[in-house]
Write a protein that holds these residues in place. Structure first.
Motif, PDB file in Angstrom:
ATOM      1  N   ARG A   1      36.161  36.819  40.171  1.00 11.12           N
ATOM      2  CA  ARG A   1      36.846  35.493  40.696  1.00 11.12           C
ATOM      3  C   ARG A   1      37.126  34.570  39.581  1.00 11.12           C
ATOM      4  NH1 ARG A   1      36.776  34.505  46.118  1.00 11.12           N
ATOM      5  NH2 ARG A   1      35.506  35.808  47.319  1.00 11.12           N
ATOM      6  N   ASN A   2      36.392  34.450  38.411  1.00 12.73           N
ATOM      7  CA  ASN A   2      36.860  33.753  37.481  1.00 12.73           C
ATOM      8  C   ASN A   2      37.675  34.315  36.430  1.00 12.73           C
ATOM      9  OD1 ASN A   2      34.919  31.357  37.774  1.00 12.73           O
ATOM     10  ND2 ASN A   2      33.287  32.922  37.753  1.00 12.73           N
TER      11      ASN A   2
ATOM     12  N   ARG B   1      39.863  36.933  37.180  1.00  7.98           N
ATOM     13  CA  ARG B   1      41.230  37.161  37.806  1.00  7.98           C
ATOM     14  C   ARG B   1      41.246  36.699  39.007  1.00  7.98           C
ATOM     15  NH1 ARG B   1      41.590  39.093  33.240  1.00  7.98           N
ATOM     16  NH2 ARG B   1      42.468  41.070  32.787  1.00  7.98           N
ATOM     17  N   PRO B   2      41.524  35.036  39.237  1.00  5.10           N
ATOM     18  CA  PRO B   2      41.578  34.245  40.612  1.00  5.10           C
ATOM     19  C   PRO B   2      42.866  34.873  41.210  1.00  5.10           C
ATOM     20  CG  PRO B   2      42.076  33.032  38.648  1.00  5.10           C
ATOM     21  CD  PRO B   2      41.482  34.401  37.974  1.00  5.10           C
ATOM     22  N   GLU B   3      43.838  35.323  40.754  1.00  8.10           N
ATOM     23  CA  GLU B   3      45.181  35.608  41.527  1.00  8.10           C
ATOM     24  C   GLU B   3      44.748  37.070  42.495  1.00  8.10           C
ATOM     25  OE1 GLU B   3      45.175  38.135  37.650  1.00  8.10           O
ATOM     26  OE2 GLU B   3      44.713  36.002  38.264  1.00  8.10           O
ATOM     27  N   TRP B   4      43.707  37.594  42.229  1.00 12.33           N
ATOM     28  CA  TRP B   4      43.223  38.612  42.995  1.00 12.33           C
ATOM     29  C   TRP B   4      42.726  38.389  44.453  1.00 12.33           C
ATOM     30  CZ3 TRP B   4      40.335  42.830  39.657  1.00 12.33           C
ATOM     31  CH2 TRP B   4      41.114  43.265  38.537  1.00 12.33           C
ATOM     32  N   PHE B   5      42.301  37.014  44.536  1.00 13.34           N
ATOM     33  CA  PHE B   5      41.779  36.578  45.234  1.00 13.34           C
ATOM     34  C   PHE B   5      42.682  35.174  46.266  1.00 13.34           C
ATOM     35  CE2 PHE B   5      38.492  37.837  42.853  1.00 13.34           C
ATOM     36  CZ  PHE B   5      37.476  38.673  43.564  1.00 13.34           C
TER      37      PHE B   5
ATOM     38  N   VAL C   1      31.712  40.379  41.646  1.00 13.93           N
ATOM     39  CA  VAL C   1      32.770  39.668  42.536  1.00 13.93           C
ATOM     40  C   VAL C   1      32.676  38.213  41.980  1.00 13.93           C
ATOM     41  CG1 VAL C   1      33.426  38.622  44.491  1.00 13.93           C
ATOM     42  CG2 VAL C   1      32.791  40.907  44.538  1.00 13.93           C
ATOM     43  N   TYR C   2      31.992  37.483  41.780  1.00 10.61           N
ATOM     44  CA  TYR C   2      32.000  36.192  41.121  1.00 10.61           C
ATOM     45  C   TYR C   2      32.577  36.133  39.802  1.00 10.61           C
ATOM     46  CZ  TYR C   2      29.848  32.048  39.126  1.00 10.61           C
ATOM     47  OH  TYR C   2      30.045  30.665  38.329  1.00 10.61           O
TER      48      TYR C   2
ATOM     49  N   MET D   1      34.334  42.144  48.382  1.00  6.17           N
ATOM     50  CA  MET D   1      35.331  43.025  47.899  1.00  6.17           C
ATOM     51  C   MET D   1      35.075  44.545  47.755  1.00  6.17           C
ATOM     52  SD  MET D   1      37.845  42.895  44.282  1.00  6.17           S
ATOM     53  CE  MET D   1      39.121  41.742  44.918  1.00  6.17           C
TER      54      MET D   1
ATOM     55  N   GLU E   1      43.067  35.724  49.924  1.00  6.83           N
ATOM     56  CA  GLU E   1      41.721  35.175  50.893  1.00  6.83           C
ATOM     57  C   GLU E   1      41.713  33.600  51.032  1.00  6.83           C
ATOM     58  OE1 GLU E   1      37.858  35.940  48.876  1.00  6.83           O
ATOM     59  OE2 GLU E   1      38.354  38.299  49.226  1.00  6.83           O
ATOM     60  N   LYS E   2      42.112  32.876  50.405  1.00  4.13           N
ATOM     61  CA  LYS E   2      42.493  31.422  50.220  1.00  4.13           C
ATOM     62  C   LYS E   2      43.484  30.959  51.393  1.00  4.13           C
ATOM     63  CE  LYS E   2      40.561  30.403  45.762  1.00  4.13           C
ATOM     64  NZ  LYS E   2      40.944  29.789  44.554  1.00  4.13           N
TER      65      LYS E   2
END
Length: 56
Positions: free
Chosen positions: A43-44, A46-50, A39-40, A1, A53-54
């Motif tokens: 991801r935990n 603020r998962p909505e930021w990713f 970044v890890y 990111m 990507e999914k």
């Protein structure tokens, strides 16, 4: 990111630092990309930021 993307999601470098419980000065030292371990952590926290990507 990219760092600029993370800052944009958070609203400011200071807000990003607060989310990660680090100093704004630490964020300013990152360079172009957010360090892998941060970044890890994001991801935990603020998962909505990713979510995009999914989907890609």
């Amino acid at each position: 990111m990219k760092t600029e993307t993370a800052i944009a999601h958070a609203g400011s470098a200071a807000a990003l630092a607060k989310i990660l419980q680090i100093t704004p000065g630490a964020v300013s030292q990152w360079g172009e990309h957010v360090p892998e371990l941060r970044v890890y952590q994001l991801r935990n926290l603020r998962p909505e930021w990713f979510a995009q990507e999914k989907a890609a």
